[in-house]
Design an enzyme around this catalytic site. Structure first.
Site, PDB file in Angstrom:
ATOM      1  N   LYS A  22      18.200   0.346  -9.814  1.00 64.13           N
ATOM      2  CA  LYS A  22      17.774   0.290 -11.221  1.00 64.13           C
ATOM      3  C   LYS A  22      17.679   1.706 -11.775  1.00 64.13           C
ATOM      4  O   LYS A  22      18.213   2.003 -12.855  1.00 64.13           O
ATOM      5  CB  LYS A  22      16.406  -0.381 -11.318  1.00 64.13           C
ATOM      6  CG  LYS A  22      15.717  -0.205 -12.666  1.00 64.13           C
ATOM      7  CD  LYS A  22      14.351  -0.868 -12.747  1.00 64.13           C
ATOM      8  CE  LYS A  22      13.242  -0.058 -12.155  1.00 64.13           C
ATOM      9  NZ  LYS A  22      12.679   0.989 -13.016  1.00 64.13           N
ATOM     10  N   ASN A  23      17.032   2.607 -11.033  1.00 61.27           N
ATOM     11  CA  ASN A  23      16.751   3.936 -11.571  1.00 61.27           C
ATOM     12  C   ASN A  23      17.972   4.837 -11.583  1.00 61.27           C
ATOM     13  O   ASN A  23      17.964   5.866 -12.244  1.00 61.27           O
ATOM     14  CB  ASN A  23      15.590   4.577 -10.817  1.00 61.27           C
ATOM     15  CG  ASN A  23      14.285   3.869 -11.138  1.00 61.27           C
ATOM     16  OD1 ASN A  23      14.219   3.057 -12.072  1.00 61.27           O
ATOM     17  ND2 ASN A  23      13.252   4.144 -10.382  1.00 61.27           N
ATOM     18  N   CYS A 118       2.211   4.341 -20.174  1.00 56.54           N
ATOM     19  CA  CYS A 118       2.423   3.018 -19.572  1.00 56.54           C
ATOM     20  C   CYS A 118       1.262   2.804 -18.598  1.00 56.54           C
ATOM     21  O   CYS A 118       0.381   3.635 -18.458  1.00 56.54           O
ATOM     22  CB  CYS A 118       3.778   2.960 -18.876  1.00 56.54           C
ATOM     23  SG  CYS A 118       3.777   3.731 -17.286  1.00 56.54           S
ATOM     24  N   ARG A 123       2.391   9.812 -18.737  1.00 58.90           N
ATOM     25  CA  ARG A 123       3.839  10.035 -18.595  1.00 58.90           C
ATOM     26  C   ARG A 123       4.434  10.742 -19.809  1.00 58.90           C
ATOM     27  O   ARG A 123       5.280  10.231 -20.521  1.00 58.90           O
ATOM     28  CB  ARG A 123       4.534   8.698 -18.314  1.00 58.90           C
ATOM     29  CG  ARG A 123       4.013   8.102 -17.017  1.00 58.90           C
ATOM     30  CD  ARG A 123       4.713   6.861 -16.608  1.00 58.90           C
ATOM     31  NE  ARG A 123       6.064   7.135 -16.126  1.00 58.90           N
ATOM     32  CZ  ARG A 123       6.903   6.153 -15.777  1.00 58.90           C
ATOM     33  NH1 ARG A 123       6.533   4.913 -15.913  1.00 58.90           N
ATOM     34  NH2 ARG A 123       8.105   6.436 -15.339  1.00 58.90           N
ATOM     35  N   ASP A 308       7.175   5.070  -5.561  1.00 57.58           N
ATOM     36  CA  ASP A 308       7.542   3.691  -5.925  1.00 57.58           C
ATOM     37  C   ASP A 308       7.419   2.726  -4.750  1.00 57.58           C
ATOM     38  O   ASP A 308       7.605   1.527  -4.938  1.00 57.58           O
ATOM     39  CB  ASP A 308       8.975   3.634  -6.467  1.00 57.58           C
ATOM     40  CG  ASP A 308       9.083   4.323  -7.808  1.00 57.58           C
ATOM     41  OD1 ASP A 308      10.204   4.566  -8.250  1.00 57.58           O
ATOM     42  OD2 ASP A 308       8.031   4.645  -8.396  1.00 57.58           O
ATOM     43  N   ARG A 400      11.682  -6.822 -14.068  1.00 60.80           N
ATOM     44  CA  ARG A 400      12.260  -5.561 -14.545  1.00 60.80           C
ATOM     45  C   ARG A 400      12.995  -4.846 -13.424  1.00 60.80           C
ATOM     46  O   ARG A 400      13.931  -4.100 -13.653  1.00 60.80           O
ATOM     47  CB  ARG A 400      11.140  -4.638 -15.071  1.00 60.80           C
ATOM     48  CG  ARG A 400      10.430  -5.147 -16.298  1.00 60.80           C
ATOM     49  CD  ARG A 400       9.506  -4.122 -16.866  1.00 60.80           C
ATOM     50  NE  ARG A 400      10.212  -2.845 -17.070  1.00 60.80           N
ATOM     51  CZ  ARG A 400       9.631  -1.760 -17.574  1.00 60.80           C
ATOM     52  NH1 ARG A 400       8.359  -1.796 -17.902  1.00 60.80           N
ATOM     53  NH2 ARG A 400      10.327  -0.649 -17.737  1.00 60.80           N
TER      54      ARG A 400
HETATM   55  C1  EPZ Z   1      11.232   8.147 -12.516  1.00 64.67           C
HETATM   56  O1  EPZ Z   1      10.300   8.175 -13.580  1.00 64.67           O
HETATM   57  C2  EPZ Z   1      11.361   6.687 -12.115  1.00 64.67           C
HETATM   58  N1  EPZ Z   1      11.869   5.913 -13.250  1.00 64.67           N
HETATM   59  C3  EPZ Z   1       9.996   6.144 -11.673  1.00 64.67           C
HETATM   60  O2  EPZ Z   1      10.183   4.801 -11.230  1.00 64.67           O
HETATM   61  C4  EPZ Z   1       9.495   6.991 -10.505  1.00 64.67           C
HETATM   62  O3  EPZ Z   1       8.213   6.541 -10.132  1.00 64.67           O
HETATM   63  C5  EPZ Z   1       9.443   8.467 -10.916  1.00 64.67           C
HETATM   64  O4  EPZ Z   1      10.738   8.894 -11.387  1.00 64.67           O
HETATM   65  C6  EPZ Z   1       9.030   9.373  -9.760  1.00 64.67           C
HETATM   66  O5  EPZ Z   1       9.938   9.218  -8.705  1.00 64.67           O
HETATM   67  C7  EPZ Z   1      13.173   5.952 -13.542  1.00 64.67           C
HETATM   68  O6  EPZ Z   1      13.949   6.636 -12.892  1.00 64.67           O
HETATM   69  C8  EPZ Z   1      13.613   5.115 -14.708  1.00 64.67           C
HETATM   70  P1  EPZ Z   1       8.964  11.927 -13.340  1.00 64.67           P
HETATM   71  P2  EPZ Z   1      10.091   9.551 -14.428  1.00 64.67           P
HETATM   72  O7  EPZ Z   1       9.449  12.578 -14.582  1.00 64.67           O
HETATM   73  O8  EPZ Z   1      11.382  10.259 -14.532  1.00 64.67           O
HETATM   74  C9  EPZ Z   1       4.937  13.828 -15.021  1.00 64.67           C
HETATM   75  C10 EPZ Z   1       9.788   2.503 -11.132  1.00 64.67           C
HETATM   76  O9  EPZ Z   1       8.848   1.847 -10.677  1.00 64.67           O
HETATM   77  N2  EPZ Z   1       5.796  14.314 -16.130  1.00 64.67           N
HETATM   78  O10 EPZ Z   1       9.540  12.353 -12.029  1.00 64.67           O
HETATM   79  O11 EPZ Z   1       9.375   9.205 -15.662  1.00 64.67           O
HETATM   80  C11 EPZ Z   1       4.834  12.304 -14.998  1.00 64.67           C
HETATM   81  O12 EPZ Z   1       3.812  11.880 -15.859  1.00 64.67           O
HETATM   82  C12 EPZ Z   1       9.532   3.747 -11.940  1.00 64.67           C
HETATM   83  O13 EPZ Z   1      11.013   2.218 -10.957  1.00 64.67           O
HETATM   84  C13 EPZ Z   1       5.252  15.189 -17.075  1.00 64.67           C
HETATM   85  O14 EPZ Z   1       4.069  15.533 -17.023  1.00 64.67           O
HETATM   86  O15 EPZ Z   1       9.119  10.341 -13.453  1.00 64.67           O
HETATM   87  C14 EPZ Z   1       4.537  12.027 -13.548  1.00 64.67           C
HETATM   88  O16 EPZ Z   1       3.152  12.200 -13.322  1.00 64.67           O
HETATM   89  C15 EPZ Z   1       8.036   3.991 -12.154  1.00 64.67           C
HETATM   90  N3  EPZ Z   1       6.041  15.642 -18.079  1.00 64.67           N
HETATM   91  C16 EPZ Z   1       5.320  13.129 -12.816  1.00 64.67           C
HETATM   92  O17 EPZ Z   1       5.569  14.145 -13.781  1.00 64.67           O
HETATM   93  C17 EPZ Z   1       7.369  15.296 -18.172  1.00 64.67           C
HETATM   94  O18 EPZ Z   1       8.060  15.767 -19.101  1.00 64.67           O
HETATM   95  C18 EPZ Z   1       6.672  12.673 -12.259  1.00 64.67           C
HETATM   96  O19 EPZ Z   1       7.356  12.038 -13.324  1.00 64.67           O
HETATM   97  C19 EPZ Z   1       7.905  14.416 -17.201  1.00 64.67           C
HETATM   98  C20 EPZ Z   1       7.103  13.945 -16.192  1.00 64.67           C
END
Ligand code: EPZ
Length: 422
Positions: A22-23, A118, A123, A308, A400
């Site tokens: 999915k991701n 969310c 996020r 995840d 989802r």
């Molecule tokens: C991706 O989300 C995945 N989603 C998530 O999977 C996964 O948990 C996550 O990466 C971590 O591996 C998709 O790929 C669609 P991050 P993403 O940016 O990109 C903070 C699932 O269950 N952050 O690596 O949103 C953020 O809040 C989903 O399939 C900022 O502060 O994750 C988090 O605490 C859930 N500012 C951390 O960094 C930003 O600009 C990591 O987030 C971006 C992120």
């Protein structure tokens, strides 16, 4: 809203096919915006999130045709009709922010709704925005939207991420393929989904080096062509289904699985006493007799233990022999499955980002509620091993990220059925 009823039914045996990630698919699909040529994605998973991304891309003018029951996506964005990703679509799925980089790189401007928080955390997307600014984008936040402009196109730059962000790395990587000059992404995410995206972009004509390491270098090109690309296997679905025989006993082969996708996860399973064997067809998981051993888990960016899979691992450790400590370092609120597992008799103490789980012999079935995608599947896993019946409500969260979960688990002997419309 649908519910799923699971009844503990002893060991599981057989094979479970693992779908495309999915991701990975959610970042490969927006890549169509970078080119006027067709992009064909095979091995695509059939999930509601993919349908949401299709709707978003179509609202921009892209064509998205689902073939072979949705396993093949034929995308083309020859004529874009809009550069605005509306709130009512973006709020349903945060990954919508991944149209920002490609749209800006292709068209020179984009208006994308801020995704909002969310269940698992605030996020924010500040790292996405900083990365695009480092490539010359002019950004303004107004009325809940990001207004991005690059009138004379993006230019190469150095992007230093203060911490690893999968989505920000993906947005920056896609934007950089059409920027003038060289872009270097430092402290980039190393997830297999990033590697998959880079391989697809390269097929489209992009010039990328270093994907899978912390430093990715991109030489911008004037235009990208089309490509056909197979979506990488879903390591989170893989890990999830590997836990089914781990929790229930028996032997299950997850088809399409490879150790390299889940190395840190397999190391924890091994420490807990679960046997994993890589076969020609996938990963065969066997749990011997006796209880699972308690193990500690810390979630980290790849190649560390995936956040995840934290909720699903907690379901296993709820029945382990001993005390396990799970530390969630990626998201600030990702233990919402804990109170639901406690309704099933689990002994869990949550203090901030740390959950201490004292294993019990057996969980008891109970009515529980899904709160987010991975929490909901951890409740299904717990129900597989619990005594009696577990009813999981609000399973739209589950749909989802998991295609036909009840079919895949029934095929290996689970007693599980979906009740529609409850
Ligand atoms: C991706 O989300 C995945 N989603 C998530 O999977 C996964 O948990 C996550 O990466 C971590 O591996 C998709 O790929 C669609 P991050 P993403 O940016 O990109 C903070 C699932 O269950 N952050 O690596 O949103 C953020 O809040 C989903 O399939 C900022 O502060 O994750 C988090 O605490 C859930 N500012 C951390 O960094 C930003 O600009 C990591 O987030 C971006 C992120």
């Amino acid at each position: 809203m649908d519910s799923i009823i699971v009844t503990g039914n002893g060991p599981l045996n057989g094979q479970i096919p693992i779908a495309g990630a999915k991701n990975a698919c959610l970042t490969l699909m927006p890549a169509t915006l970078l080119s006027e040529e067709p992009l064909t994605l095979t091995n695509a998973p059939r999930l509601s999130d993919i349908r949401t991304m299709s709707t978003l891309l179509q609202s921009l003018g892209a064509e998205v045709a689902q073939m072979q029951g949705g396993q093949v996506l034929a995308l083309s964005s020859h004529d874009l009709v809009s550069h605005k990703a509306e709130y009512d679509i973006v709020r349903k799925m945060r990954a919508s922010i991944l149209v920002l980089g490609p749209l800006l790189a292709r068209a020179g401007h984009a208006v994308v709704s801020l995704p909002g928080g969310c269940a698992i955390g605030a996020r924010p997307v500040d790292l996405h925005l900083k990365a695009l600014e480092a490539m010359g984008a002019e950004l303004e936040l107004r009325d809940g939207y990001v207004h991005a402009r690059a009138p004379s196109g993006l230019r190469g730059g150095v992007v230093e991420f203060p911490f690893v962000s999968v989505g920000a790395t993906e947005n920056a990587l896609m934007a950089a393929t059409l920027a003038r000059g060289t872009t270097v992404l430092k402290n980039a995410a190393r997830e297999p989904e990033i590697v998959d995206l880079a391989q697809c972009l390269r097929r489209m004509g992009a010039r990328i080096e270093g994907e899978g390491t912390s430093t990715i270098t991109i030489e911008g090109v004037d235009r990208l062509g089309g490509a056909t690309h197979a979506v990488v296997a879903d390591r989170i679905e893989l890990g999830t289904y590997m836990l089914a025989p781990a929790i229930c006993g028996g032997e299950v082969e997850c088809l399409g699985g490879r150790i390299a996708l889940v190395e840190a996860f397999c190391e924890r399973l091994d420490a807990a006493g679960i046997r994993v064997e890589e076969t020609a067809a996938g990963l065969k998981v066997t749990r011997g007799n006796g209880r699972v051993r308690a193990v500690d888990v810390v979630t980290e960016p790849f190649p560390g233990f995936p956040t995840d899979l934290q909720a699903q691992m907690m379901a296993l450790l709820a029945t382990a022999d001993g005390v396990s400590v799970l530390e969630e370092r990626i998201f600030e609120n990702r233990f919402m499955h804990a109170p639901e597992l406690m309704r099933m008799g689990a002994k869990i103490d949550v203090q901030g980002g740390t959950a201490t789980v004292t294993g019990v012999e057996r969980l008891r079935g109970a009515p529980v509620m899904a709160t987010d995608l991975r929490a909901s599947v951890s409740l299904i896993l717990a129900g597989l091993a619990a005594e009696g019946e577990t009813t999981v409500s609000r399973v739209y969260h589950l749909d989802r990220g998991y295609e036909h979960v009840e079919d895949k688990l029934s095929a290996v002997g689970a007693r599980i059925e979906r009740i529609t419309g409850q």
